[in-house]
Motif scaffolding. Structure first.
Motif, PDB file in Angstrom:
ATOM      1  N   LEU A   1       0.827  -1.213   0.000  1.00 52.02           N
ATOM      2  CA  LEU A   1       0.000   0.000   0.000  1.00 52.02           C
ATOM      3  C   LEU A   1       0.855   1.254   0.000  1.00 52.02           C
ATOM      4  O   LEU A   1       0.571   2.210  -0.715  1.00 52.02           O
TER       5      LEU A   1
ATOM      6  N   SER B   1      -8.383   1.181   4.055  1.00 50.08           N
ATOM      7  CA  SER B   1      -7.786  -0.106   3.692  1.00 50.08           C
ATOM      8  C   SER B   1      -8.486  -1.243   4.419  1.00 50.08           C
ATOM      9  O   SER B   1      -9.076  -1.049   5.491  1.00 50.08           O
TER      10      SER B   1
ATOM     11  N   ARG C   1      -8.101  -5.854   4.545  1.00 49.40           N
ATOM     12  CA  ARG C   1      -7.468  -7.072   4.009  1.00 49.40           C
ATOM     13  C   ARG C   1      -8.135  -8.285   4.638  1.00 49.40           C
ATOM     14  O   ARG C   1      -8.230  -8.377   5.856  1.00 49.40           O
TER      15      ARG C   1
ATOM     16  N   ALA D   1      -8.319   1.238  -0.789  1.00 51.68           N
ATOM     17  CA  ALA D   1      -7.361   0.275  -1.335  1.00 51.68           C
ATOM     18  C   ALA D   1      -7.603  -1.050  -0.622  1.00 51.68           C
ATOM     19  O   ALA D   1      -7.274  -1.192   0.561  1.00 51.68           O
TER      20      ALA D   1
ATOM     21  N   HIS E   1      -7.182  -5.241  -0.454  1.00 47.73           N
ATOM     22  CA  HIS E   1      -6.502  -6.456  -0.903  1.00 47.73           C
ATOM     23  C   HIS E   1      -7.563  -7.459  -1.346  1.00 47.73           C
ATOM     24  O   HIS E   1      -8.497  -7.748  -0.595  1.00 47.73           O
TER      25      HIS E   1
ATOM     26  N   SER F   1      -0.894  -7.580  -7.730  1.00 51.72           N
ATOM     27  CA  SER F   1      -0.088  -7.756  -6.519  1.00 51.72           C
ATOM     28  C   SER F   1       1.384  -7.969  -6.870  1.00 51.72           C
ATOM     29  O   SER F   1       1.722  -8.679  -7.828  1.00 51.72           O
TER      30      SER F   1
ATOM     31  N   ILE G   1      -4.423  -5.397  -5.593  1.00 50.87           N
ATOM     32  CA  ILE G   1      -4.810  -4.284  -4.732  1.00 50.87           C
ATOM     33  C   ILE G   1      -5.809  -3.479  -5.552  1.00 50.87           C
ATOM     34  O   ILE G   1      -5.476  -2.962  -6.616  1.00 50.87           O
TER      35      ILE G   1
ATOM     36  N   GLU H   1      -7.983  -0.352  -6.111  1.00 47.03           N
ATOM     37  CA  GLU H   1      -8.103   1.064  -5.741  1.00 47.03           C
ATOM     38  C   GLU H   1      -9.475   1.572  -6.170  1.00 47.03           C
ATOM     39  O   GLU H   1      -9.802   1.588  -7.361  1.00 47.03           O
TER      40      GLU H   1
END
Length: 211
Positions: A58, A140, A142, A165, A167, A192, A200, A202
């Motif tokens: 990131l 973010s 993940r 952003a 994952h 990635s 990733i 966006e």
């Protein structure tokens, strides 16, 4: 320099001090793991590439972003890694939102012991974000939820002008098709640097479609 740190260095050069901070964080993850299950036990042997370097993407992708809101922070991936990397610059902040009390305790310990630029917000994501008023550059997340659910959770902050952003793994195309039924999206998919099957994603703009 060890192979472990080299996984991060391959995508983002860091100082010796930052490498030490990241090493302290990894040691904490391993120490707390048996009681808290912060990461999948199957990935412990790959913690640097699978988790630390993956999270560090990131900052590599968005070097100008200084204000982050990390939702469902859990053990701090990617939020704590971002916050440790920001500590090298001496500015910026990561707001870590987590509802689990014990994981919040871990995050606060990690912040204290690494000097990461982060603040913990204990509470349900929906409740915290509905009342969010502080400007952020990026949200973010993940391994938290599907894209559709992430957009629902993030909507109040995205509406204030933040980007996101996220994952995402190899099932992203399916998630995007589902989310696109409810959302009009302006997004960029970054391949990635760690896993060719992952991305990733966006999100530059997200508007809910009218019924």
């Amino acid at each position: 320099m060890s192979e472990s740190i080299a996984a991060v260095e391959a995508i983002l050069p860091v100082s010796r001090e930052t490498a030490d901070r990241l090493s302290r964080y990894v040691a904490l993850l391993k120490r707390w793991q048996p009681a808290q299950n912060l990461i999948s036990p199957k990935t412990l042997d790959q913690i640097w590439s699978r988790h630390i370097a993956d999270s560090a993407q990131l900052v590599a992708l968005f070097p100008g972003a200084l204000r982050w809101l990390d939702i469902g922070s859990g053990g701090g991936l990617p939020g704590m890694v971002t916050a440790i990397l920001l500590a090298e610059r001496g500015d910026g902040v990561v707001h870590c939102v987590e509802s689990n009390q014990r994981k919040c305790a871990f995050l606060r310990t990690a912040i204290r012991e690494t000097g990461a630029r982060a603040v913990v917000h204990e509470g349900r994501i929906e409740s915290v974000l509905k009342q969010w008023a502080e400007p952020v550059d990026f949200i973010s997340a993940r391994a938290l939820a599907s894209l559709d659910d992430l957009l629902d959770l993030s909507a109040p902050v995205l509406a204030q002008g933040a980007a996101a952003a996220f994952h995402k793994g190899e099932d992203f195309d399916v998630e995007l098709a589902e989310a696109s039924k409810s959302w009009s999206l302006d997004l960029v998919r970054h391949k990635s640097m760690i896993d060719e099957r992952s991305s990733i994603v966006e999100i530059r703009r997200a508007e809910r479609r009218s019924a």
